[in-house]
Scaffold this motif. Sequence first.
Motif, PDB file in Angstrom:
ATOM      1  N   GLU A 118       0.861  -1.044  -0.155  1.00  0.00           N
ATOM      2  CA  GLU A 118      -0.171   0.046   0.129  1.00  0.00           C
ATOM      3  C   GLU A 118       0.938   1.158   0.011  1.00  0.00           C
ATOM      4  O   GLU A 118       0.443   2.388  -0.418  1.00  0.00           O
ATOM      5  CB  GLU A 118      -1.105  -0.070   1.227  1.00  0.00           C
ATOM      6  CG  GLU A 118      -1.932  -1.258   1.246  1.00  0.00           C
ATOM      7  CD  GLU A 118      -3.067  -1.049   2.233  1.00  0.00           C
ATOM      8  OE1 GLU A 118      -2.693  -0.483   3.352  1.00  0.00           O
ATOM      9  OE2 GLU A 118      -3.916  -1.719   2.022  1.00  0.00           O
ATOM     10  N   PRO A 122       2.295   4.396  -8.130  1.00  0.00           N
ATOM     11  CA  PRO A 122       1.712   3.632  -9.303  1.00  0.00           C
ATOM     12  C   PRO A 122       3.012   2.951  -9.905  1.00  0.00           C
ATOM     13  O   PRO A 122       3.909   3.703 -10.161  1.00  0.00           O
ATOM     14  CB  PRO A 122       1.025   4.552 -10.188  1.00  0.00           C
ATOM     15  CG  PRO A 122       0.775   5.405  -9.144  1.00  0.00           C
ATOM     16  CD  PRO A 122       1.641   5.590  -8.147  1.00  0.00           C
ATOM     17  N   ARG A 123       2.856   1.677 -10.328  1.00  0.00           N
ATOM     18  CA  ARG A 123       3.945   0.888 -11.185  1.00  0.00           C
ATOM     19  C   ARG A 123       5.132   0.569 -10.216  1.00  0.00           C
ATOM     20  O   ARG A 123       6.200   0.222 -10.992  1.00  0.00           O
ATOM     21  CB  ARG A 123       4.420   1.687 -12.366  1.00  0.00           C
ATOM     22  CG  ARG A 123       3.281   1.877 -13.414  1.00  0.00           C
ATOM     23  CD  ARG A 123       3.786   2.349 -14.736  1.00  0.00           C
ATOM     24  NE  ARG A 123       4.626   1.508 -15.381  1.00  0.00           N
ATOM     25  CZ  ARG A 123       3.955   0.423 -16.247  1.00  0.00           C
ATOM     26  NH1 ARG A 123       2.530   0.005 -16.207  1.00  0.00           N
ATOM     27  NH2 ARG A 123       4.663  -0.640 -16.795  1.00  0.00           N
ATOM     28  N   ARG A 142      -7.689  -3.628  -5.074  1.00  0.00           N
ATOM     29  CA  ARG A 142      -7.649  -2.185  -5.395  1.00  0.00           C
ATOM     30  C   ARG A 142      -6.017  -1.770  -5.612  1.00  0.00           C
ATOM     31  O   ARG A 142      -5.965  -0.930  -6.353  1.00  0.00           O
ATOM     32  CB  ARG A 142      -8.368  -1.412  -4.600  1.00  0.00           C
ATOM     33  CG  ARG A 142      -7.840  -1.805  -3.031  1.00  0.00           C
ATOM     34  CD  ARG A 142      -8.703  -0.913  -1.807  1.00  0.00           C
ATOM     35  NE  ARG A 142      -8.223  -1.456  -0.593  1.00  0.00           N
ATOM     36  CZ  ARG A 142      -7.144  -0.849   0.264  1.00  0.00           C
ATOM     37  NH1 ARG A 142      -6.332   0.189  -0.511  1.00  0.00           N
ATOM     38  NH2 ARG A 142      -6.608  -1.266   1.278  1.00  0.00           N
ATOM     39  N   THR A 143      -5.311  -2.363  -4.886  1.00  0.00           N
ATOM     40  CA  THR A 143      -3.811  -1.870  -5.000  1.00  0.00           C
ATOM     41  C   THR A 143      -3.110  -2.227  -6.168  1.00  0.00           C
ATOM     42  O   THR A 143      -2.310  -1.700  -6.920  1.00  0.00           O
ATOM     43  CB  THR A 143      -3.049  -2.399  -3.609  1.00  0.00           C
ATOM     44  OG1 THR A 143      -2.951  -3.753  -3.945  1.00  0.00           O
ATOM     45  CG2 THR A 143      -3.569  -1.961  -2.249  1.00  0.00           C
ATOM     46  N   LEU A 145      -4.321  -2.433  -9.199  1.00  0.00           N
ATOM     47  CA  LEU A 145      -4.926  -1.942 -10.112  1.00  0.00           C
ATOM     48  C   LEU A 145      -4.066  -0.546 -10.881  1.00  0.00           C
ATOM     49  O   LEU A 145      -4.287  -0.052 -11.876  1.00  0.00           O
ATOM     50  CB  LEU A 145      -6.392  -1.258 -10.084  1.00  0.00           C
ATOM     51  CG  LEU A 145      -7.393  -2.355  -9.797  1.00  0.00           C
ATOM     52  CD1 LEU A 145      -8.682  -1.382  -9.298  1.00  0.00           C
ATOM     53  CD2 LEU A 145      -7.578  -3.015 -10.791  1.00  0.00           C
ATOM     54  N   HIS A 146      -2.930  -0.252  -9.873  1.00  0.00           N
ATOM     55  CA  HIS A 146      -1.996   0.644 -10.388  1.00  0.00           C
ATOM     56  C   HIS A 146      -0.889   0.214 -11.032  1.00  0.00           C
ATOM     57  O   HIS A 146       0.212   0.943 -10.970  1.00  0.00           O
ATOM     58  CB  HIS A 146      -1.830   1.636  -8.952  1.00  0.00           C
ATOM     59  CG  HIS A 146      -3.078   2.196  -8.277  1.00  0.00           C
ATOM     60  ND1 HIS A 146      -3.581   3.407  -9.064  1.00  0.00           N
ATOM     61  CD2 HIS A 146      -3.507   1.890  -7.357  1.00  0.00           C
ATOM     62  CE1 HIS A 146      -4.677   3.664  -8.066  1.00  0.00           C
ATOM     63  NE2 HIS A 146      -4.713   2.788  -7.235  1.00  0.00           N
ATOM     64  N   GLY A 147      -1.080  -0.887 -11.587  1.00  0.00           N
ATOM     65  CA  GLY A 147       0.216  -1.365 -12.292  1.00  0.00           C
ATOM     66  C   GLY A 147       1.302  -1.984 -11.404  1.00  0.00           C
ATOM     67  O   GLY A 147       2.480  -1.848 -11.823  1.00  0.00           O
ATOM     68  N   LEU A 148       1.025  -2.242 -10.221  1.00  0.00           N
ATOM     69  CA  LEU A 148       2.122  -2.622  -9.102  1.00  0.00           C
ATOM     70  C   LEU A 148       2.640  -4.101  -9.204  1.00  0.00           C
ATOM     71  O   LEU A 148       1.650  -4.904 -10.006  1.00  0.00           O
ATOM     72  CB  LEU A 148       1.616  -2.603  -7.838  1.00  0.00           C
ATOM     73  CG  LEU A 148       0.799  -1.349  -7.273  1.00  0.00           C
ATOM     74  CD1 LEU A 148       0.472  -1.538  -5.958  1.00  0.00           C
ATOM     75  CD2 LEU A 148       1.963  -0.203  -7.594  1.00  0.00           C
TER      76      LEU A 148
END
Length: 209
Positions: A118, A122-123, A142-143, A145-148
Amino acid sequence: MIAVLALLAPLGCGIQTGVGAILNELKPAPGAVVAVFGTGAVGLGALMAAGLTGATRIVAVDIVPSRLELARALGATDTVNSAETDPVEALHAISGGIGIQTAVDTTGVPQVQTQALEALAPRGSLGLIGLRLGANFTAPGRTLLHGLTVRGIIEGDSDIVTFLPALVDLVRQGRLPLEKIVREYPLDAIDQAAADSATGKTIKPVIRF
């Protein structure tokens, strides 16, 4: 004075794991913020390796003040005592609200691993190199979704034929100051070595036969 062989002993496992996770897999970009969760031998190996990259902020996260102080001596630019401060909030503040680019978890504790995830920008990338038997890590959708990216790393993903000699050279050059975490014990003090390791008094005990 610690013997050279005693300094090199931890390279075969813990230090190789931490350093390799950073240099072989996560490879922080110039200007990156790197956070290391857990400052035992593996975590401090990762922290020292981050200092060999272009990362500009290196953050140690732990609950033991003496270990955080040692992390500072080994190159941490910032420390977070997660027993006193929410590490996710602290890391977002350190990164100017963006989040960190690279995180390493050496604890194997699912709650800590979730905090590391968390805290990412992003990425960003999280390397899981801590293992706790019976513990299961679940990434909140949900975490991600940011390209992690979340990856497990074993033994630093190292080619030992080339990587271990490189680590030896780094120790000899003073760029991996293992003398700050290694303590030698004679064989008849093995129980004391185990006790000191359990309490955190010694980061990396080495038994001399």
